[in-house]
Design an enzyme around this catalytic site. Structure first.
Site, PDB file in Angstrom:
ATOM      1  N   CYS A  70       0.813  -0.988   0.004  1.00  0.00           N
ATOM      2  CA  CYS A  70      -0.323   0.021   0.056  1.00  0.00           C
ATOM      3  C   CYS A  70       1.248   1.465  -0.004  1.00  0.00           C
ATOM      4  O   CYS A  70       2.089   1.160   0.245  1.00  0.00           O
ATOM      5  CB  CYS A  70      -1.196  -0.502   1.078  1.00  0.00           C
ATOM      6  SG  CYS A  70       0.219  -0.266   2.913  1.00  0.00           S
ATOM      7  N   HIS A 100       5.492  -5.782   8.515  1.00  0.00           N
ATOM      8  CA  HIS A 100       5.268  -7.288   8.579  1.00  0.00           C
ATOM      9  C   HIS A 100       5.554  -7.941   6.972  1.00  0.00           C
ATOM     10  O   HIS A 100       5.311  -8.740   6.939  1.00  0.00           O
ATOM     11  CB  HIS A 100       4.326  -7.600   9.404  1.00  0.00           C
ATOM     12  CG  HIS A 100       4.441  -6.415  10.802  1.00  0.00           C
ATOM     13  ND1 HIS A 100       2.274  -6.606  11.104  1.00  0.00           N
ATOM     14  CD2 HIS A 100       4.418  -6.744  11.191  1.00  0.00           C
ATOM     15  CE1 HIS A 100       3.146  -6.265  12.070  1.00  0.00           C
ATOM     16  NE2 HIS A 100       3.601  -6.330  12.778  1.00  0.00           N
ATOM     17  N   CYS A 161       2.637   6.007   9.210  1.00  0.00           N
ATOM     18  CA  CYS A 161       1.448   6.127   8.142  1.00  0.00           C
ATOM     19  C   CYS A 161       0.347   7.393   8.267  1.00  0.00           C
ATOM     20  O   CYS A 161      -0.116   7.433   9.506  1.00  0.00           O
ATOM     21  CB  CYS A 161       0.789   4.826   7.734  1.00  0.00           C
ATOM     22  SG  CYS A 161      -0.546   5.082   6.695  1.00  0.00           S
ATOM     23  N   GLU A 191       0.371  -1.124  16.788  1.00  0.00           N
ATOM     24  CA  GLU A 191      -0.056  -0.392  16.106  1.00  0.00           C
ATOM     25  C   GLU A 191      -1.175  -0.094  17.389  1.00  0.00           C
ATOM     26  O   GLU A 191      -1.172   1.174  17.127  1.00  0.00           O
ATOM     27  CB  GLU A 191      -0.778  -0.474  14.551  1.00  0.00           C
ATOM     28  CG  GLU A 191      -1.733   1.602  14.426  1.00  0.00           C
ATOM     29  CD  GLU A 191      -2.244   0.321  13.118  1.00  0.00           C
ATOM     30  OE1 GLU A 191      -1.905  -0.337  12.188  1.00  0.00           O
ATOM     31  OE2 GLU A 191      -4.103   1.172  13.367  1.00  0.00           O
ATOM     32  N   THR A 254      -5.977   0.088  12.047  1.00  0.00           N
ATOM     33  CA  THR A 254      -6.267   0.440  11.127  1.00  0.00           C
ATOM     34  C   THR A 254      -6.297  -1.300   9.907  1.00  0.00           C
ATOM     35  O   THR A 254      -6.564  -0.394   8.931  1.00  0.00           O
ATOM     36  CB  THR A 254      -5.099   1.356   9.896  1.00  0.00           C
ATOM     37  OG1 THR A 254      -4.040   0.735   9.707  1.00  0.00           O
ATOM     38  CG2 THR A 254      -5.149   2.685  10.452  1.00  0.00           C
ATOM     39  N   CYS A 292      -8.845   2.873   6.718  1.00  0.00           N
ATOM     40  CA  CYS A 292      -7.941   2.519   5.911  1.00  0.00           C
ATOM     41  C   CYS A 292      -7.592   2.674   4.481  1.00  0.00           C
ATOM     42  O   CYS A 292      -8.814   1.418   4.061  1.00  0.00           O
ATOM     43  CB  CYS A 292      -6.449   2.518   6.171  1.00  0.00           C
ATOM     44  SG  CYS A 292      -5.523   1.904   4.594  1.00  0.00           S
ATOM     45  N   SER A 321       1.234 -10.514  10.347  1.00  0.00           N
ATOM     46  CA  SER A 321       0.259  -9.040   9.545  1.00  0.00           C
ATOM     47  C   SER A 321      -0.876  -9.635   9.803  1.00  0.00           C
ATOM     48  O   SER A 321      -1.279 -10.512   9.334  1.00  0.00           O
ATOM     49  CB  SER A 321       0.648  -9.246   8.244  1.00  0.00           C
ATOM     50  OG  SER A 321      -0.027  -8.210   7.321  1.00  0.00           O
ATOM     51  N   ASN A 323      -2.928  -7.882   8.393  1.00  0.00           N
ATOM     52  CA  ASN A 323      -4.035  -6.699   6.972  1.00  0.00           C
ATOM     53  C   ASN A 323      -4.592  -8.500   6.328  1.00  0.00           C
ATOM     54  O   ASN A 323      -4.933  -9.065   5.279  1.00  0.00           O
ATOM     55  CB  ASN A 323      -4.023  -6.019   6.418  1.00  0.00           C
ATOM     56  CG  ASN A 323      -2.822  -5.784   5.553  1.00  0.00           C
ATOM     57  OD1 ASN A 323      -2.624  -6.799   4.880  1.00  0.00           O
ATOM     58  ND2 ASN A 323      -1.658  -5.802   6.290  1.00  0.00           N
ATOM     59  N   SER A 383       2.059  -5.322   2.918  1.00  0.00           N
ATOM     60  CA  SER A 383       3.522  -5.303   3.235  1.00  0.00           C
ATOM     61  C   SER A 383       4.573  -5.765   2.495  1.00  0.00           C
ATOM     62  O   SER A 383       5.416  -6.628   2.698  1.00  0.00           O
ATOM     63  CB  SER A 383       3.569  -5.378   5.135  1.00  0.00           C
ATOM     64  OG  SER A 383       2.624  -5.866   5.537  1.00  0.00           O
TER      65      SER A 383
HETATM   66  S1  SF4 Z   1      -2.700  -0.387   5.021  1.00  0.00           S
HETATM   67 FE1  SF4 Z   1      -1.526   0.231   7.055  1.00  0.00          FE
HETATM   68  S2  SF4 Z   1       0.165   0.880   6.016  1.00  0.00           S
HETATM   69 FE2  SF4 Z   1      -0.491   0.963   4.573  1.00  0.00          FE
HETATM   70  S3  SF4 Z   1      -1.924   2.615   4.219  1.00  0.00           S
HETATM   71 FE3  SF4 Z   1      -3.251   1.881   5.499  1.00  0.00          FE
HETATM   72  S4  SF4 Z   1      -2.773   2.149   7.420  1.00  0.00           S
HETATM   73 FE4  SF4 Z   1      -1.181   2.787   6.038  1.00  0.00          FE
END
Ligand code: SF4
Length: 406
Positions: A70, A100, A161, A191, A254, A292, A321, A323, A383
């Site tokens: 991202c 990560h 970020c 975070e 996020t 996000c 990680s 996400n 990531s």
């Molecule tokens: S995933 Fe995390 S690092 Fe990437 S844009 Fe969203 S908040 Fe920012």
């Protein structure tokens, strides 16, 4: 204790100090070309240009239409590279993994960026000297860490970020009105640790089940001891569920599952309305949109991908990680055999894969690629560099072409 610090004043004074940097150092162009070589992939570009799919022999790869790095991660990695270039002689530290992803972190180690050691769950900052350069990662650092580094006279390069900073600003607003921040996240995640350090009173809820429990408590009361035991380590010092849930604000890590964050926010809103009446809602409840975009886009693309007729899914990203794990959850919800790996080296030799099932330890599955024609869905967390995704795809093509499939 961080909750005694005037975080807003501290951040403001930090931002005005000459030792604090949250933009690059003017080496963008050189760094961009290095990053391109190290992390981008022609194969991935080819697949993108071909409507996100590619067939070779028996294998069709279907890539999610949003995946991988991202902009927040790209920005953080670029800033770390720029920092090395700008401070060629200085000792450079990073307070945690920049993102990560094992390959990116390894690359930083090779560039002599050192990670601050963790002893018994605590970071050992004694090793950092005045004049050293310290990078804060994309998911931020706690106020107390920033304070230690500032007091030592370090140069701080803050790659946090902006989406994460936006959540911190929400938490500051909760604090200003003496509201408790309800943070949807994992209380141990870096975070969330950073976000909670900006709060005065907070409670971290992991999922809908926990949110529902808190809401039942708000409406009907309950056993305080049971509540505190259930949320052990996930609330601020001195938190009292009988008093501190009367005024609440919603915040989030996020990278949580967007739909769950939204549903949890709506649940709390409904419950506060029920308890205090719609007219008084604003006196008891605050919420800002801090989901996000990148997390949202990757999850939406995954929801589209799992609607297709896939033989299996490969989800690529660091095992820690958040996400990436949520992308894996979507595949599981859709009952698609799914393998979470952190690098292509987890595939093979032969028809085997070393992967991490959700909430379990890493295990090996033999004969994971079925015989005959297959469609493999592929996605990766925010990531994960494209190059890592390309290497995994190439391994799958190789395995099927080599006819090692039983
Ligand atoms: S995933 Fe995390 S690092 Fe990437 S844009 Fe969203 S908040 Fe920012």
């Amino acid at each position: 204790m961080t909750d005694k610090i005037d975080t807003k004043t501290f951040k403001r004074s930090l931002q005005h100090s000459g030792n604090y940097h949250r933009k690059g150092f003017g080496h963008e162009a050189e760094v961009a070309s290095v990053l391109n070589t190290e992390y981008q992939s022609n194969l991935i570009q080819q697949i993108r240009d071909n409507n996100y799919q590619l067939t070779k022999g028996d294998v069709t790869i279907r890539l999610a239409e949003a995946f991988g790095f991202c902009w927040g991660v790209e920005r953080a990695v670029a800033m770390a590279y720029e920092t090395r270039q700008h401070f060629p002689q200085e000792q450079i530290w990073i307070t945690n993994e920049i993102i990560h992803n094992p390959s990116v972190n390894q690359r930083l180690r090779e560039m002599e960026v050192k990670f601050i050691a963790v002893e018994n769950g605590k970071k050992d900052f004694s090793i950092v000297d005045s004049g050293d350069v310290v990078i804060l990662p994309a998911f931020g650092a706690s106020v107390s860490e920033m304070q230690i580094l500032n007091d030592k006279g370090c140069t701080i390069v803050d790659t946090t970020c902006p989406w994460v900073s936006k959540v911190w600003n929400s938490v500051e607003k909760h604090k200003k009105r003496n509201y408790t921040s309800i943070i949807h996240g994992k209380y141990k995640h870096e975070e969330t640790v950073a976000t909670s350090s900006f709060a005065d009173k907070y409670l971290v809820v992991l999922n809908m089940e926990q949110a529902q429990y808190v809401c039942d408590y708000i409406l009907n009361g309950g056993e305080k001891e049971e509540f505190l035991a259930k949320f052990k380590n996930a609330y601020s010092e001195g938190f009292d569920p009988n008093k501190d849930l009367e005024t609440i604000g919603i915040a989030n890590q996020t990278t949580m599952l967007k739909s769950e964050t939204e549903a949890i926010g709506k649940l709390f809103e409904r419950i506060m309305m029920q308890k205090y009446s719609p007219v008084k809602l604003n006196e008891h409840f605050m919420s800002f949109n801090t989901i996000c975009d990148a997390t949202q886009e990757r999850q939406d693309a995954m929801f589209e991908l799992v609607e297709e007729d896939l033989s299996l899914m490969v989800v690529i990203g660091g095992f820690n990680s958040s996400n990436t794990t949520h992308l894996q959850e979507i595949a599981i919800d859709y009952k698609i055999p799914s393998y979470h790996i952190d690098s292509a080296s987890r595939i093979g030799p032969g028809n085997r894969i070393e992967h991490k099932p959700l909430n379990k330890d890493i295990e090996v599955t033999e004969n994971w690629l079925p015989e005959g024609s297959i469609v493999v869905g592929v996605t990766s967390g925010a990531s994960t560099p494209d190059k890592v995704v390309a290497e995994a795809i190439e391994k799958i093509f190789e395995l099927k072409a080599a006819k090692v499939i039983a």
